[in-house]
Design an enzyme around this catalytic site. Structure first.
Site, PDB file in Angstrom:
ATOM      1  N   LYS A  92       0.864  -2.407  -9.713  1.00 29.19           N
ATOM      2  CA  LYS A  92       1.267  -3.080  -8.685  1.00 29.19           C
ATOM      3  C   LYS A  92       0.483  -2.614  -7.547  1.00 29.19           C
ATOM      4  O   LYS A  92      -0.395  -3.121  -6.483  1.00 29.19           O
ATOM      5  CB  LYS A  92       2.690  -3.216  -8.311  1.00 29.19           C
ATOM      6  CG  LYS A  92       2.936  -3.780  -7.337  1.00 29.19           C
ATOM      7  CD  LYS A  92       4.440  -4.094  -6.767  1.00 29.19           C
ATOM      8  CE  LYS A  92       5.186  -2.723  -7.071  1.00 29.19           C
ATOM      9  NZ  LYS A  92       6.973  -3.494  -6.601  1.00 29.19           N
ATOM     10  N   ASP A 121       4.463  -0.028  -2.028  1.00 34.42           N
ATOM     11  CA  ASP A 121       4.041  -1.641  -2.307  1.00 34.42           C
ATOM     12  C   ASP A 121       4.727  -2.366  -0.278  1.00 34.42           C
ATOM     13  O   ASP A 121       4.955  -3.130  -0.838  1.00 34.42           O
ATOM     14  CB  ASP A 121       4.715  -1.698  -3.412  1.00 34.42           C
ATOM     15  CG  ASP A 121       5.914  -1.815  -3.200  1.00 34.42           C
ATOM     16  OD1 ASP A 121       6.292  -0.856  -2.037  1.00 34.42           O
ATOM     17  OD2 ASP A 121       6.665  -2.142  -3.544  1.00 34.42           O
ATOM     18  N   GLY A 138      20.656  -4.246   1.244  1.00 34.01           N
ATOM     19  CA  GLY A 138      21.456  -3.621   1.191  1.00 34.01           C
ATOM     20  C   GLY A 138      21.927  -3.484   3.013  1.00 34.01           C
ATOM     21  O   GLY A 138      20.871  -3.717   3.559  1.00 34.01           O
ATOM     22  N   HIS A 192     -38.047 -19.573   5.281  1.00 34.54           N
ATOM     23  CA  HIS A 192     -38.262 -19.969   4.663  1.00 34.54           C
ATOM     24  C   HIS A 192     -38.461 -20.278   2.371  1.00 34.54           C
ATOM     25  O   HIS A 192     -38.766 -19.939   2.499  1.00 34.54           O
ATOM     26  CB  HIS A 192     -37.792 -21.943   4.918  1.00 34.54           C
ATOM     27  CG  HIS A 192     -39.731 -22.008   5.425  1.00 34.54           C
ATOM     28  ND1 HIS A 192     -39.364 -22.950   7.130  1.00 34.54           N
ATOM     29  CD2 HIS A 192     -40.308 -21.651   5.606  1.00 34.54           C
ATOM     30  CE1 HIS A 192     -39.941 -22.292   7.392  1.00 34.54           C
ATOM     31  NE2 HIS A 192     -41.571 -22.324   6.578  1.00 34.54           N
TER      32      HIS A 192
END
EC number: 2.7.7.23
Length: 497
Positions: free
Chosen positions: A28, A117, A154, A385
């Protein structure tokens, strides 16, 4: 509030999580937004505090993650990094305990704990956390945020003096409301971010004593707060007004949301510095990119890596530049460029592909449908080009005609083409490398240059044109071309050819 100038003794970055909700073979914290991995952002913010020590605690895919962290640390100039391994005892308390064990046993002062993270945490907020912690003599300082919906977080429960009394987990707040009818804890919107400043000595005393006797069987870091209060220590908080600073990435949706928020922050910064971003919703700029004032970014622009864009340059629309330098007043439109250098007042695009090693001089031009690779192009030279230039050197003010290519590969090895200054090449010229064309030389249309061309010479392939009059009416009777030819007076001769 004190000024954010304090320097912590150590920062511990918790990076041991597996991140199963990412559903990825990549750990992760190694997923990236804004040009850095999640843990790269965390390390950059931590190192901005100039700590004496920096510890990353790892577990899942230990070797791979540790190697990545060490690579990122080297890129950021971090020279005080230690890697600590989390063992089989779960919980943030145990992770911090093992991180602390990687630090000197006599370490004193402030220890900051953050996560690998949480990519949007700013250096300014971390510095404020440390400064307030030390100025107020706190045992623990909690970084908090106030949310509209605090579900799952919390709650910060305060005492009569406004200090942090405890952190009540969401499930406990619900249980209390159900058993007592008192939903005051559920109603609290100030939540714990999980980011702290601790007194180092407090951690050494309390972490070994944390129990795993709980529903999860984990060592909770939040237990340290209660232990600190039991000792008479002061537990306070610092709040952030930007709740995105404390958001983590647990799945792909959250990763995308954080990436978008980070990009908005980056673009706001550059717009304040004098950069015009025509459409922020379609423009993406990595945190590692450098822009100057009066740069214009048009819709669909993506700037990655170590890309830099100088004053007055215009990039876009629909351009992706990676590790590319753009000079002053250059114009780059509908271009994909990697590890290229574009000189001042140069022009690129549209629909141009610049591969690594392309260097375009000042006032030069690479036009539509051109691909380049490992080529140095002099000042004022034009490749306007439909062509390819690879493994080549092109002199100043040379004009490369339409459809030119450098045939640089013989099936085994690459070979180099050198074209001098003020050269003019006809359409559809092919340079069969290795070959050199001198200054001021010309090539005819359709030439295949297999040998060196001296300065001032004209190179062409001596194949005379053969014309078979009346061929179309004779050989393609009944076609619209034959009818048009007959209407124009052509007669079918039956000529062979």
């Amino acid at each position: 509030m004190s000024q954010p100038s304090a320097r912590p003794s150590a920062v511990i970055v918790l990076a041991a999580g597996q991140g199963t909700r990412m559903k990825s073979t990549t750990p992760k914290i190694m997923h990236a937004i804004g040009g850095r991995s999640l843990v790269g952002h965390a390390l950059a913010a931590a190192w901005s505090l100039a700590p004496e020590h920096l510890v990353a605690v790892v577990r899942h895919e230990r070797a791979r993650v540790a190697e990545h962290i060490e690579t990122v640390a080297a890129q950021l100039g971090i020279d005080a990094l230690a890697i600590a391994d989390q063992d089989d005892v779960p919980g943030t308390g145990r992770a911090v305990e093992l991180g602390l064990a990687a630090l000197p046993a006599d370490l004193e002062g402030t220890v900051v704990v953050t996560y690998g993270d949480v990519p949007l945490l700013t250096p300014e907020t971390l510095a404020r956390l440390v400064a307030d912690h030390e100025a107020d003599g706190n045992a623990v300082t909690v970084l908090t945020a106030t949310l509209e919906d605090a579900t799952g977080y919390g709650r910060i429960v305060r005492d009569a003096e406004g200090l942090v009394e405890r952190i009540m987990e969401h499930k406990d707040a619900l249980a209390h409301a159900e058993s007592t009818g008192d939903d005051s804890f559920v109603a609290i919107r100030e939540v714990n971010s999980g980011i702290y400043a601790f007194d180092a000595a407090l951690l050494r005393r309390t972490l070994p004593a944390i129990s795993t006797d709980n529903v999860q069987g984990e060592k909770y870091l939040t237990d340290v707060l209660g232990m600190a209060r039991d000792e008479g220590g002061r537990v306070a908080s610092v709040g952030t007004q930007d709740v995105w600073e404390v958001e983590g990435a647990n799945d792909r949706r959250q990763l995308s949301d954080l990436g978008r928020r980070l990009n908005e922050r980056v673009l706001r910064h550059w717009m304040k510095e004098g950069v015009t971003v025509v459409d922020p919703s379609s423009t993406w700029v990595d945190v590692t990119v450098t822009l100057s004032s009066d740069v214009t970014l048009k819709p669909g622009t993506q700037l990655h890596g170590a890309t830099s864009v100088a004053t007055g340059a215009v990039v876009g629309p629909d351009s992706t530049l990676t590790d590319t330098q753009v000079g002053e007043r250059a114009v780059v439109k509908r271009t994909d460029a990697t590890e290229a250098v574009i000189g001042a007042d140069a022009s690129i695009g549209p629909f141009t592909y610049l591969r690594p090693g392309t260097v375009l001089g000042e006032e030069g031009r690479i036009g539509a449908f051109y691909e380049t690779k490992k080529v140095t192009i002099g000042r004022g030279a034009k490749l306007s080009h439909l062509g390819y230039a690879g493994d080549a050197e092109i002199g100043e003010y040379t004009n490369i005609g339409c459809g030119n290519i450098t045939a640089n590969y013989d099936g085994v090895n690459k070979h180099r083409t050198v074209i001098g200054a003020h050269v003019r090449t006809g359409s559809n010229t092919v340079f069969t490398a290795p070959v050199t064309v001198g200054d001021g030389a010309y090539t005819g249309a359709g030439a295949v240059v297999r040998e060196d061309v001296p300065a001032g010479a004209l190179a062409l392939n001596a194949v005379s044109q053969r014309t078979l009059e009346g061929w179309v009416p004779a050989k393609r009777p009944g076609t619209s071309s034959a009818e048009a030819a007959r209407a124009a007076g052509a007669e079918g001769s039956g000529a062979q050819g």
